[in-house]
Enzyme design. Structure first.
Site, mmCIF file in Angstrom:
data_model
loop_
_atom_site.group_PDB
_atom_site.id
_atom_site.type_symbol
_atom_site.label_atom_id
_atom_site.label_comp_id
_atom_site.label_asym_id
_atom_site.label_seq_id
_atom_site.Cartn_x
_atom_site.Cartn_y
_atom_site.Cartn_z
ATOM 1 N N LYS A 177 31.090 36.608 33.762
ATOM 2 C CA LYS A 177 31.511 35.584 34.728
ATOM 3 C C LYS A 177 30.682 35.742 35.993
ATOM 4 C CE LYS A 177 34.042 34.910 38.172
ATOM 5 N NZ LYS A 177 33.290 33.982 39.037
ATOM 6 N N GLY A 230 31.510 43.660 43.536
ATOM 7 C CA GLY A 230 31.889 42.668 44.549
ATOM 8 C C GLY A 230 32.590 43.338 45.714
ATOM 9 N N SER A 231 33.489 42.600 46.346
ATOM 10 C CA SER A 231 34.101 43.077 47.589
ATOM 11 C C SER A 231 35.208 44.098 47.329
ATOM 12 C CB SER A 231 34.690 41.872 48.342
ATOM 13 O OG SER A 231 35.694 41.284 47.546
ATOM 14 N N VAL A 234 38.785 42.455 46.286
ATOM 15 C CA VAL A 234 38.895 42.009 44.892
ATOM 16 C C VAL A 234 38.797 43.224 43.957
ATOM 17 C CG1 VAL A 234 37.886 40.546 43.095
ATOM 18 C CG2 VAL A 234 37.971 39.718 45.449
ATOM 19 N N GLY A 235 37.907 44.138 44.263
ATOM 20 C CA GLY A 235 37.739 45.329 43.409
ATOM 21 C C GLY A 235 39.007 46.164 43.344
ATOM 22 N N GLU A 252 32.293 48.469 41.552
ATOM 23 C CA GLU A 252 31.367 48.766 42.652
ATOM 24 C C GLU A 252 31.650 47.790 43.766
ATOM 25 O OE1 GLU A 252 29.562 51.221 43.189
ATOM 26 O OE2 GLU A 252 29.891 52.069 41.209
ATOM 27 N N CYS A 286 25.020 45.026 49.653
ATOM 28 C CA CYS A 286 26.110 45.999 49.739
ATOM 29 C C CYS A 286 25.653 47.238 50.507
ATOM 30 C CB CYS A 286 26.592 46.382 48.348
ATOM 31 S SG CYS A 286 25.285 46.992 47.291
ATOM 32 N N GLU A 388 33.169 45.872 56.730
ATOM 33 C CA GLU A 388 31.894 45.281 56.315
ATOM 34 C C GLU A 388 31.754 43.857 56.858
ATOM 35 O OE1 GLU A 388 31.581 44.038 52.147
ATOM 36 O OE2 GLU A 388 29.626 45.011 52.022
HETATM 37 P P1 NAP Z 1 33.648 38.887 45.711
HETATM 38 O O1 NAP Z 1 34.197 37.751 46.482
HETATM 39 O O2 NAP Z 1 34.484 40.100 45.583
HETATM 40 O O3 NAP Z 1 33.335 38.294 44.250
HETATM 41 C C1 NAP Z 1 32.749 39.082 43.240
HETATM 42 C C2 NAP Z 1 33.076 38.451 41.894
HETATM 43 O O4 NAP Z 1 34.478 38.588 41.639
HETATM 44 C C3 NAP Z 1 32.786 36.946 41.853
HETATM 45 O O5 NAP Z 1 32.320 36.580 40.588
HETATM 46 C C4 NAP Z 1 34.161 36.369 42.127
HETATM 47 O O6 NAP Z 1 34.308 35.038 41.700
HETATM 48 C C5 NAP Z 1 35.027 37.322 41.332
HETATM 49 N N1 NAP Z 1 36.431 37.285 41.689
HETATM 50 C C6 NAP Z 1 37.021 36.904 42.850
HETATM 51 N N2 NAP Z 1 38.375 37.011 42.766
HETATM 52 C C7 NAP Z 1 38.656 37.459 41.519
HETATM 53 C C8 NAP Z 1 39.851 37.774 40.831
HETATM 54 N N3 NAP Z 1 41.057 37.623 41.390
HETATM 55 N N4 NAP Z 1 39.776 38.234 39.558
HETATM 56 C C9 NAP Z 1 38.566 38.402 38.973
HETATM 57 N N5 NAP Z 1 37.396 38.102 39.572
HETATM 58 C C10 NAP Z 1 37.437 37.648 40.831
HETATM 59 O O7 NAP Z 1 32.220 39.324 46.252
HETATM 60 P P2 NAP Z 1 30.977 38.425 46.676
HETATM 61 O O8 NAP Z 1 31.283 37.711 47.936
HETATM 62 O O9 NAP Z 1 30.499 37.635 45.515
HETATM 63 O O10 NAP Z 1 29.876 39.550 46.956
HETATM 64 C C11 NAP Z 1 29.806 40.255 48.156
HETATM 65 C C12 NAP Z 1 30.479 41.606 48.049
HETATM 66 O O11 NAP Z 1 29.958 42.335 46.939
HETATM 67 C C13 NAP Z 1 30.198 42.481 49.264
HETATM 68 O O12 NAP Z 1 31.377 43.148 49.630
HETATM 69 C C14 NAP Z 1 29.145 43.465 48.757
HETATM 70 O O13 NAP Z 1 29.106 44.673 49.475
HETATM 71 C C15 NAP Z 1 29.589 43.651 47.336
HETATM 72 N N6 NAP Z 1 28.503 44.150 46.490
HETATM 73 C C16 NAP Z 1 28.595 45.432 46.010
HETATM 74 C C17 NAP Z 1 27.559 45.953 45.252
HETATM 75 C C18 NAP Z 1 27.606 47.366 44.731
HETATM 76 O O14 NAP Z 1 26.876 47.678 43.793
HETATM 77 N N7 NAP Z 1 28.411 48.240 45.296
HETATM 78 C C19 NAP Z 1 26.440 45.160 44.974
HETATM 79 C C20 NAP Z 1 26.397 43.863 45.480
HETATM 80 C C21 NAP Z 1 27.435 43.354 46.238
HETATM 81 P P3 NAP Z 1 33.950 33.819 42.683
HETATM 82 O O15 NAP Z 1 33.106 34.302 43.789
HETATM 83 O O16 NAP Z 1 33.235 32.910 41.775
HETATM 84 O O17 NAP Z 1 35.250 33.280 43.162
#
Ligand code: NAP
Length: 500
Positions: A177, A230-231, A234-235, A252, A286, A388
């Protein structure tokens, strides 16, 4: 304007609309008048169909030779290489990062593909001696089943492959996804999986927002593993939900990273590292650093030079070769940036560069913002210094010694990336051993990854299952397997095998 892409879900090797028939748009964040494409707005029934396809394909896929699975991954590598330029441009148009970074995203994806294809012919188990001479003991890795790969928008090609490819090589099947902000990059990847010849159902793709498509995927009883990037919010939710379902999750998450500049630092290296850490990808990595923790002896010379460089940064459409900073991903990202800036001001920041939203000329249709830079002593109760910002929002935090620098670095809920600038090996060693991080750098920026290294954080940045080369561990079970070559049964620990 380029032709709009009609992305589809990929289930059992066939392209599908969502059951609802609804679609959502993907816009270019540098110019929101450009619709990159549309994608199916999927829900629980679409997810169910994709997971069933993955479950059905699993016995066939895990029974296939690992080397053959690797050959399909090698096919994928050839296709990524063929399409490198087109994919790089798509990344830039869909997520806004400058073309040089769009290309780096795809090159990293290519490296991951080549690395995993090569791993197919590498040893992946262990032979270990038994207490009993006539027994052979082995440690084998077995796949876990169906893996859900849920990814963010900021590395829309590399991060999906970090998680999908180790899962597939090990014999798992996958439902992917992508982020709703970068569905067209996800679709482009799916097209390459089809062309590479992966059997139907091995790799499936479902588009849609997290709540509608991601959530049912996490909760689906036939999904064995959730690999999420992701964030933090959500994580953390996903870990909790998976724990309730007795399901394995590798997550992550975000970071509140820092560049630590010690009193003996080479100032040119410090400045260069700080600018790259803070502003590359407009602070939307990130591992981006929102904090420059600097010894107070160097701070008066460092700060004006840092501010001067930050002011000179080229902001614009990422397709222009001379752009250093593209737009933020969407209006939510802009609001988050403004909120963090406002909180810093309320918390007593001395503002050195006011930043702000850019709306004139070429900026008027995009989500462009300028660097916001401030000086502030560390406060344990600060929001701005501890959460963040995921934007070009940077604090310069003076400290009086190395121990204070370490304390300030550690005083957040995160533990992802740390860069230390020093000429003294004793100091970097001390920092390395006392800071909490998963990705560490000396005399470098806090950004940058190579696929054959593990990538992941501690504390609120991850749950101990790093990505990239380390993901193989998350998607496999290690099993013990013992074979007796004697004509009688002999037990370990001197346990008697006599009956009666
Ligand atoms: P996000 O809002 O947490 O979304 C990540 C993914 O999770 C998206 O595909 C999102 O879908 C999905 N998601 C959201 N709510 C969900 C739920 N209830 N159940 C299952 N999946 C769900 O993060 P983002 O804004 O895309 O990315 C930015 C964040 O990612 C930052 O915090 C960054 O630090 C982190 N990040 C971490 C790493 C690492 O390796 N540590 C690498 C890159 C980024 P939708 O967005 O389509 O709604």
């Amino acid at each position: 304007m380029m032709k709009q892409v009609q992305a589809m879900n990929l289930i059992r090797g066939r392209w599908h609309e969502s059951a609802s028939g609804k679609r959502f748009e993907s816009l270019n964040p540098a110019d929101t008048r450009e619709v990159i494409g549309t994608a199916p707005w999927s829900g629980a029934s679409d997810v169910d169909a994709a997971v069933r396809a993955a479950r059905e394909a699993y016995p066939m896929w895990k029974a296939m030779s690992r080397v053959k699975r690797g050959e399909l991954i090698d096919n994928l590598a050839q296709l990524i290489k063929r399409d490198l330029n087109a994919l790089s441009e798509l990344v830039t148009r869909e997520c806004g990062k400058p073309i040089n970074e769009g290309r780096a995203d795809v090159v990293e994806a290519l490296h991951m593909t080549q690395y995993v294809a090569g791993m197919a012919r590498m040893p992946h188990g262990e032979i270990i001696d038994s207490e009993i001479a006539e027994k052979d003991a082995y440690i084998l890795r077995k796949p876990k089943g169906v893996v859900a790969c849920i990814t963010p928008w900021n590395f829309p090609v590399a991060i999906p492959l970090w998680t999908i490819l180790p899962s597939l090589l090990e014999g798992n099947t996958v439902v992917f996804k992508p982020s709703e902000d970068t569905p067209i990059c996800g679709h482009a990847l799916a097209e390459l999986f089809v062309e590479a010849g992966f059997p139907p159902g091995v790799f499936n793709l479902v588009h849609g927002p997290g709540e509608d498509a991601g959530d049912p995927l996490v909760h689906h009883p036939e999904v064995d593993v959730v690999v999420f990037t992701g964030s933090y919010d959500v994580g953390r939710y996903i870990i909790q939900e998976c724990a309730k379902l007795h399901k394995f999750a590798a997550v992550e998450m975000g970071g509140k990273n820092a560049v630590i500049v010690l009193d003996d630092a080479n100032l040119d290296i410090a400045l260069h590292a700080a600018i790259l850490s803070a502003f590359k990808t407009s602070g939307q990595r990130c591992v981006s650093s929102n904090r420059i923790i600097i010894h107070e002896k160097l701070e008066p010379e460092f700060t004006p030079r840092f501010v001067e460089l930050a002011q000179r940064i080229n902001i614009g459409n990422g397709l222009r070769e001379d752009t250093f900073m593209g737009p933020l991903i969407n209006e939510q990202g802009v609001q988050k940036y403004l909120y963090h800036n406002q909180k810093a001001i309320e918390e007593g920041a001395e503002v050195l560069l006011p930043g702000g939203v850019l709306k004139e000329g070429e900026y008027q249709y995009g989500h462009f913002v300028a660097p916001f830079v401030y000086r502030m002593r560390h406060r344990a109760d600060s929001f701005a210094l501890k959460e963040e910002a995921f934007s070009p929002h940077v604090a310069i935090i003076p400290v009086s010694d190395i121990d204070e620098a370490i304390h300030v670095y550690n005083d957040t809920k995160y533990g992802l990336a740390m860069a230390v600038i020093t000429e003294d090996y004793r100091k970097w060693r001390y920092v390395r051993d006392n800071c909490e991080f998963g990705v560490g750098y000396v005399n470098l920026p806090s950004i940058g990854a190579e696929v054959h290294l593990p990538f992941g954080g501690v504390k609120g940045s991850g749950n101990g299952h790093p990505s990239a080369s380390a993901l193989f561990d998350a998607v496999t079970h290690k099993v013990a397997f013992t074979v007796n070559h004697s004509t009688e049964i002999k037990m370990a620990q001197g346990l008697s095998a006599k009956i009666g």
